[in-house]
Every structure is written in C-alpha cells, then in structure tokens.
Design a protein around this motif. Structure first.
Motif, mmCIF file in Angstrom:
data_model
loop_
_atom_site.group_PDB
_atom_site.id
_atom_site.type_symbol
_atom_site.label_atom_id
_atom_site.label_comp_id
_atom_site.label_asym_id
_atom_site.label_seq_id
_atom_site.Cartn_x
_atom_site.Cartn_y
_atom_site.Cartn_z
ATOM 1 N N MET A 655 14.201 -5.790 -8.501
ATOM 2 C CA MET A 655 14.672 -4.488 -9.280
ATOM 3 C C MET A 655 13.677 -2.923 -8.998
ATOM 4 S SD MET A 655 12.951 -6.026 -12.943
ATOM 5 C CE MET A 655 13.727 -4.736 -14.067
ATOM 6 N N GLN A 656 14.139 -2.772 -7.219
ATOM 7 C CA GLN A 656 13.243 -1.876 -7.124
ATOM 8 C C GLN A 656 12.026 -1.307 -8.044
ATOM 9 O OE1 GLN A 656 16.572 0.681 -6.556
ATOM 10 N NE2 GLN A 656 17.824 -0.632 -5.396
ATOM 11 N N LEU A 657 11.599 -2.218 -7.562
ATOM 12 C CA LEU A 657 10.148 -2.222 -7.909
ATOM 13 C C LEU A 657 8.755 -1.814 -7.167
ATOM 14 C CD1 LEU A 657 10.267 -3.135 -11.617
ATOM 15 C CD2 LEU A 657 10.200 -1.090 -11.834
ATOM 16 N N ASP A 658 8.063 -1.378 -7.131
ATOM 17 C CA ASP A 658 7.050 -1.424 -6.409
ATOM 18 C C ASP A 658 5.526 -2.772 -6.904
ATOM 19 O OD1 ASP A 658 7.705 0.300 -4.493
ATOM 20 O OD2 ASP A 658 6.141 2.045 -5.183
ATOM 21 N N LEU A 659 5.326 -3.044 -6.436
ATOM 22 C CA LEU A 659 3.880 -3.707 -7.026
ATOM 23 C C LEU A 659 2.544 -3.581 -6.239
ATOM 24 C CD1 LEU A 659 5.772 -7.296 -7.434
ATOM 25 C CD2 LEU A 659 6.194 -5.767 -8.888
ATOM 26 N N VAL A 660 1.570 -3.336 -7.512
ATOM 27 C CA VAL A 660 0.323 -2.851 -7.674
ATOM 28 C C VAL A 660 -0.351 -4.019 -7.897
ATOM 29 C CG1 VAL A 660 -1.960 -1.872 -7.583
ATOM 30 C CG2 VAL A 660 0.355 -0.860 -7.385
ATOM 31 N N ALA A 661 -1.599 -4.819 -7.439
ATOM 32 C CA ALA A 661 -2.618 -5.836 -7.878
ATOM 33 C C ALA A 661 -3.580 -5.607 -8.187
ATOM 34 C CB ALA A 661 -2.725 -6.977 -7.170
ATOM 35 N N GLU A 662 -3.886 -5.342 -9.276
ATOM 36 C CA GLU A 662 -5.414 -4.624 -9.642
ATOM 37 C C GLU A 662 -6.700 -6.291 -9.427
ATOM 38 O OE1 GLU A 662 -4.954 -0.866 -12.628
ATOM 39 O OE2 GLU A 662 -4.240 -3.009 -13.596
ATOM 40 N N LYS A 674 -0.745 -11.442 -1.193
ATOM 41 C CA LYS A 674 0.660 -10.797 -0.259
ATOM 42 C C LYS A 674 1.814 -11.771 -0.171
ATOM 43 C CE LYS A 674 0.485 -10.055 4.454
ATOM 44 N NZ LYS A 674 -0.039 -10.220 6.073
ATOM 45 N N ASP A 675 1.429 -13.161 -0.301
ATOM 46 C CA ASP A 675 2.177 -14.400 0.167
ATOM 47 C C ASP A 675 3.500 -14.270 -1.592
ATOM 48 O OD1 ASP A 675 1.142 -15.036 1.862
ATOM 49 O OD2 ASP A 675 0.169 -16.878 1.729
ATOM 50 N N CYS A 676 2.921 -13.815 -2.692
ATOM 51 C CA CYS A 676 3.869 -14.016 -3.561
ATOM 52 C C CYS A 676 4.863 -12.465 -3.344
ATOM 53 C CB CYS A 676 3.105 -13.129 -5.163
ATOM 54 S SG CYS A 676 2.535 -15.426 -5.127
ATOM 55 N N GLY A 677 4.394 -11.804 -3.242
ATOM 56 C CA GLY A 677 5.180 -10.259 -2.316
ATOM 57 C C GLY A 677 5.437 -9.045 -2.984
ATOM 58 N N TYR A 678 3.813 -9.003 -2.993
ATOM 59 C CA TYR A 678 2.780 -7.725 -3.623
ATOM 60 C C TYR A 678 2.374 -6.582 -2.362
ATOM 61 C CZ TYR A 678 2.684 -8.887 -7.839
ATOM 62 O OH TYR A 678 2.889 -9.743 -9.491
ATOM 63 N N GLN A 679 2.807 -5.813 -2.415
ATOM 64 C CA GLN A 679 2.761 -5.179 -1.075
ATOM 65 C C GLN A 679 1.522 -3.718 -1.377
ATOM 66 O OE1 GLN A 679 5.508 -3.859 -3.889
ATOM 67 N NE2 GLN A 679 7.094 -5.153 -2.557
ATOM 68 N N LEU A 680 0.802 -3.967 -2.717
ATOM 69 C CA LEU A 680 -0.236 -2.700 -2.681
ATOM 70 C C LEU A 680 -1.974 -4.296 -3.814
ATOM 71 C CD1 LEU A 680 1.032 0.385 -3.279
ATOM 72 C CD2 LEU A 680 0.773 -0.180 -1.636
ATOM 73 N N GLY A 681 -2.697 -3.675 -3.445
ATOM 74 C CA GLY A 681 -3.901 -3.938 -3.708
ATOM 75 C C GLY A 681 -4.783 -3.515 -4.145
ATOM 76 N N GLN A 682 -5.022 -2.913 -5.520
ATOM 77 C CA GLN A 682 -6.884 -2.348 -5.877
ATOM 78 C C GLN A 682 -8.252 -3.119 -5.903
ATOM 79 O OE1 GLN A 682 -4.671 0.832 -8.798
ATOM 80 N NE2 GLN A 682 -6.888 1.256 -8.728
#
Length: 702
Positions: A655-662, A674-682
């Motif tokens: 869906m051309q969405l950036d993913l961020v994990a908080e 990271k293995d699930c495809g998330y690029q960014l984290g906080q």
C-alpha cells in the motif's frame, strides 16, 4: 327746585335726566325731617338714606353723599346701584313697601373713584320712615370671589388630574373626591360623599388600607398598593399615598389620599419579568427562571421525601455550525429543538435554556435512576429527526448528563454540579449519549479542573518546550526523523510530560493554544537548523482531535510553514486512528487531504487500537502507519500479536506505506520488527527524547 320724578313700570321712581338738584336742597323737600335729625344723621359714619313711607327720598347723609357723590341727582336710592343689581333690588323694595318687612342685600354702588364697589344695604322701617343703611364690604366680597374662583380653579385642576385625589375626614369618611377618583371607584359625586372610604376598596385590599389610614390618623405619612375593580372593566392597580393635613393646633383636620394608576407600570413590569425569565430566542425559561424553579422543585421533593432528576443537555459541535454556516443556522437549530422538547415533555417535567447550546430538564417524582436514564434516551431521540437549514442537515448530536436528588446531591448547586460533571465526563469520552453521575466522575472532574488550570498557567508562563524522540532505521540505527513531544518546566525547572495536563487536550481553546505554541517552537528550531546548514530531517507534530473542529487547521498550518519559509516535506502531522471515526471526522479528513495536496506527510498513530483499521488505510491520505506500543511490547510473548504485526508489515509495502514501530525497548523486539518488514522504530532502545541542543548535535554528526 324740587324733586321731579316719573314712574317706571312697576311703580319704580326714576329721576328725569333733566332734573338736577344741589345736594343741600335735598333737605328742603322733606319738611317732616327736622334739621336736628338731619344733622344727627349726617354725623353718623355709616351711609344712611331716608325715605318717607311711600319710598320718596327725604334725606341722604354726608357719608352716603361722599361715597356716592352723584346721589343728589337721584330720586331713589336704587338709582345709585349697578344696573345689574337695580332690578333685583327694586323687586325687594316694592315688596317691602307693600308688606312693611325689612330686607338686606349685597349691591354694587357707584363709588366716587368711578368704580363699582360692593356694599351691604339694610332696608328697614322706622317711625313712619324707611332707613336704608349701607356698609362697604367690597374687600370682603372680592376676597370671597377670589376664594371661590381659586376653589373653582383648584377643583378644575383636581378634576383634570389623572390621579385619584380624595380628601378624607379624620374618621375615614369621604369628604371630597375629584372626577378621576369618582370614576375609578364608581362613586356618584352628588350622593357618594360621606361614606366610609375603606368600604370602597376590594375586600382583600382593606387590611392594607386600614393599616395606612391608622398611620395617617396618627399624623404619619402612609403608603400601600391597592386595586379597584369595576364590573365589566379590567382591574386597576393603584399606588396610594396618605398624607395627614394638620390644623394650627397640630391636629389632623383632614387626610389627603392621592392614588396613582400604576396599571400600565404593573403590566410593563409583568412583561419585563416575563422577558427577564424567558429566553428571547426560544421562548423557554432562562437560567434565572430555571434556578428558581429548581429550588422550588427540590423543596417539594424534600417535603414529600421523593426523588428528583436533573438533565443537562449539550449539543455536540454546535460551535462548528455557527462557525461554518453562521449564527442564523445555529439559532434555527436551537428553536426547532426547543419546540420538539416542549411538545414531547411528559407531565412533571420542565425544560429551560441555560444559554448557548445548553438546556436543562427537571423531572419531578422520579421513581428510580433507570427511569431518569430512559427519559434521557428519549430526549436524545428528539434531535434524530432531520433538521435542515439552507438545504443542509444541521442536526449534529446531543450529550446529556444526569443526576438525582437526594442520591447524588442535597441542594440545587450540588445537583447542578453533579449533572455537569456527568456531562463533561461524557464529552471527554467522545460525546453523544447519556451519562449518569457517580462519585468517581467527581474525582476525575476535580483532577481535570486541576489540569486545565495548570495548562493555563503553563501558557501564561510560556513554560512549554518541545522535546524530540528520534525515529531510527531498524537495519542500521541511523536517525531518519523525529517526533516532537510536548514537555513543560515548572518553577523549579523540573520537566513534566503532557499526561499532567491531559484534560486540556479535550478543551478546544486550550488545545488550540498549546498546539499553536508547540508548532511555533518546533518550526522555529527547524528554521534555525536549516539556516545553520544542518541536514534537517522531517519532524512529526501531534494534533489533538478538537483542533480540527473549527475546520481551519490545515490552512493555519500551511500558512505557518510558509511564514517560516519551511518546505512541506519537513513537517509530518500525526493523528490518532480513533479521530477518523469520531463525530467531526469529516473536518479531520478535509484537513488531511488539503495538507497532503501541499506535500505535508500524514502519519496514522496508535494503529490497531481503533475500528475498521484497514478501511482507514484504504480511504484516507495516510503516508505512514505507526504500530501502537502495546503490540510491540507483547510481540515477544504472544504469537497472535506477532502474527498481527507481521500482517501489517506485509500490507505496508503493497500500500506504499511507511511503517513505524513505537515503544521499542529491546533488541529482540527490534529484530522481530525488522523481520516483519518494519523500516523505522521509536523507543527507549534508541534513547529518551532529546532537547533541541541534543538534536542539533545529532544533526551535526549526520
């Protein structure tokens, strides 16, 4: 020369104009009157005219001659009279000559000054003669005439007065009353005087009248409000003032009662009272009238040991209707709702408009809390039928807070506070529906009040300072952006998080002011870092739901960026997922679309905690999805949560969405994400939020 006479019709002797006689010769025609008698009569200071038995003149003394110099030309004493007085006197004179009876009268004589003066003339027989004696009474007559004229003028003036003026005898009987008084009390001026004044008053007014009369009889002024009723006419209201009139001995000689018609004033006061107790827009009782009614209702409930219910109503997002469609639209909504409530209200209930979009309903004789809750639900239904203005639906929603006496409060003020607490608790949770009061709400309300006052103080002290939590790449740990977080410092310099003022973000004015301060300071730092030539990365700014209610959030943000000369790609707006499902979400969506068109990125925060999450991703202009920290913290232990996170991770790229994990706090969490495809984290794994100086140092290293 002798008297030459001729007879007027009726036997009155009149001098011929051609016959004249010096006054000294008058005595020669009356040989029957001795010289001694003439001298004696002349010596008298009183005017005397003597005639014989037939009325022919014998002598007039010097006093008469001096008073009426032309009397020597007269053949009859009546010739000295004013023409208007001569005929009446002649009739009496003829009767006296025929009957021998004396008489007297007040007549005008031709005075030596050339004027007519009043004299009292007494005509009486004496030893075969007639004596006409005169005494000047001109001053008394003119004074009497002046008095009569003055009394007549006063009577005319009294009759011309619209006030009812009565003169009472000391015993309370009616001595006199002007025309207005006679008409007001239905008294005949010819037969009504003499009756008791109190008997003219309506029975329910007589006690006050008796009290005032007693004060006046004792020499004191008195006043009372009265009323008169004449059959077939509306009642008249009077302001009565009784004033004692004292004689020279200080005794009450009369009592003056002036009654002023205040019917028009009473009617105006009644209209003013109705106006002061009614809402001008809707016609419902206003706050003042409601407070009075509530106290009476509570008193009745206390006496009967019964229950009483109170509902406070608030229209959801009413301010937005006024701001977007204008106040006439809001007024139309209020009028329609008021008519519906009045038409629906069951017995033993009353509704009032307290102001703005706030209404109150008092329900007497409540049997149970559930009965009040059911009635409140029916009130909510009154706004469900469509209401349109200029072709647009303007219904909105309604929030109702309910409280019970004596269960929730013991007096009017406490009951209002309890219902208001329930209403505010409902609005804080998303608005719409019915909320019954409980004690936990009061504690929360007191906490919220503390937060609101603290937020106001923070704004006054300019104590807000933004901190920045880095967003890092999960693969290499490099900083890719920041989220601006609100912090504030107290007087001791201690740093506090926004949870100490959470209630302020549900208040439109405070939330908007706080958001404005945060945006201003964040953008000022961005501009400073750009001017320093640093490699600036995008910064996310959080928006509270209520900030969108005025429907100009996007315009203000875009204008702010243009003023700061910042490119749109440096700013990202974060909204929570539940904002897209609330009332007013259309304003949020419109703002997000406009921001998207100007190049501002949109991040959907707390993803997974709301409803229809996938529909949000499909329908709204979202660039980034932030997985809520609750999922991240459970990802290691719960396989189901890990599956959900992984499913979202697979959807992001498609869906051309950036993913961020908080909330990333461990290396294990980082690895799984990271293995699930998330690029960014906080999260604290990458460090606590930084102040502006720490961010600048980080950018310098970049």
């Amino acid at each position: 020369m002798g008297f030459s006479t001729h007879r007027r019709p009726g036997g009155i002797s009149i001098l011929s104009p051609s016959d004249t006689l010096p006054k000294l010769e008058l005595g020669r025609v009356a040989p029957a009157l001795s010289r001694i008698d003439q001298n004696a009569i002349d010596a008298l200071p009183q005017m005397i005219w003597i005639t014989d038995a037939q009325g022919d003149p014998l002598h007039c003394n010097l006093a008469w001659q001096r008073y009426v110099p032309h009397c020597h030309n007269a053949d009859n004493w009546m010739s000295c009279l004013h023409p208007d007085d001569e005929l009446p006197a002649a009739k009496l004179w003829q009767q006296a000559l025929q009957t021998g009876q004396s008489f007297q009268g007040e007549y005008r004589l031709r005075h030596y000054s050339g004027t007519w003066r009043w004299a009292l003339l007494a005509v009486q027989p004496h030893q075969g003669h007639w004596h006409v004696s005169g005494m000047d009474i001109h001053d008394r007559i003119t004074a009497q005439q002046d008095l009569y004229r003055s009394l007549g003028m006063q009577k005319d003036m009294l009759d011309a007065s619209v006030d009812c003026i009565k003169i009472l005898n000391p015993d309370g009987t009616l001595a006199h009353m002007n025309k207005s008084g006679c008409e007001a009390l239905g008294v005949n001026p010819d037969t009504g005087f003499g009756q008791r004044w109190l008997s003219l008053l309506p029975p329910d007014i007589r006690i006050k009248g008796q009290r005032a009369l007693k004060q006046a009889q004792q020499g004191h002024n008195a006043r009372f409000a009265g009323m008169s009723v004449i059959p077939g006419l509306p009642p008249q209201f009077w302001d009565n003032i009784l004033t004692p009139v004292l004689n020279t001995r200080g005794e009450v000689a009369n009592i003056l009662c002036v009654s002023r018609d205040v019917t028009a004033q009473r009617q105006a006061e009644k209209r003013l009272r109705i106006s002061s107790e009614s809402d001008e827009l809707t016609g419902l009782p206003n706050r003042r009238s409601f407070n009075h009614h509530l106290k009476l209702a509570l008193s009745a409930a206390e006496s009967s040991h019964g229950m009483l219910g109170l509902m406070l109503l608030d229209l959801d997002h009413f301010k937005h209707i006024n701001d977007t469609l204008g106040h006439p639209a809001g007024d139309h909504l209020l009028r329609v709702l008021s008519r519906r409530l009045q038409a629906w209200l069951p017995p033993h209930t009353s509704v009032a408009r307290l102001g703005g979009d706030e209404f109150a309903i008092v329900v007497d004789r409540i049997d149970s809390p559930q009965q009040l809750a059911d009635l409140a639900q029916q009130v909510c239904a009154q706004i469900e039928a469509p209401i349109t203005y200029s072709g647009k639906h303007i219904n909105g929603g309604m929030s109702i807070g309910c409280a019970l006496y004596p269960q929730d409060a013991a007096d009017a003020a406490s009951l209002m506070k309890s219902a208001d607490t329930a209403l505010n608790d409902l609005k804080a949770g998303g608005r719409g529906g019915v909320r019954m009061f409980n004690i936990a709400m009061l504690e929360m309300a007191e906490t919220a009040a503390t937060h609101l006052e603290r937020a106001r103080q923070i704004l006054r002290d300019d104590a807000i300072t933004p901190y920045f939590q880095p967003k890092v790449r999960l693969d290499d740990g490099k900083v890719a952006g920041f989220e601006a977080l609100l912090r504030w410092k107290d007087a001791n310099g201690q740093l506090h998080a926004p949870d100490s003022i959470w209630a302020a973000f549900n208040d439109y004015e405070l939330a908007s002011r706080i958001g404005e301060v945060m945006r201003t300071k964040v953008m000022a730092h961005l501009r400073q870092w750009r001017r320093a030539g640093l490699p600036v990365v995008p910064v996310s700014i959080n928006a509270a739901p209520v900030e969108f209610l005025r429907d100009d959030y996007a315009e203000r943000l875009i204008g702010h960026m243009e003023h700061m000369n910042l490119p749109a790609n440096l700013v990202e707006v974060e909204v929570t997922e539940h904002m897209l499902g609330e009332r007013g979400s259309e304003y949020v969506i419109r703002a997000l679309k406009l921001l998207k068109q100007h190049g501002v990125r949109i991040a959907l925060d707390d993803f997974g905690t709301g409803q229809s999450s996938l529909a949000h991703l499909r329908d709204y202009p979202v660039d980034c999805v932030k997985i809520d920290k609750d999922f991240v913290q459970r990802i290691e232990q719960e396989s189901t949560i890990r599956a959900i996170v992984k499913a979202v991770g697979c959807l992001g790229p498609s869906m051309q969405l950036d993913l961020v994990a908080e909330g990333v706090e461990t290396e294990a969490q980082r690895s799984i994400l990271k293995d699930c495809g998330y690029q960014l984290g906080q999260g604290y794994l990458f460090g606590k939020p930084w102040n502006a100086e720490e961010v600048q140092a980080c950018l310098q290293r970049l």
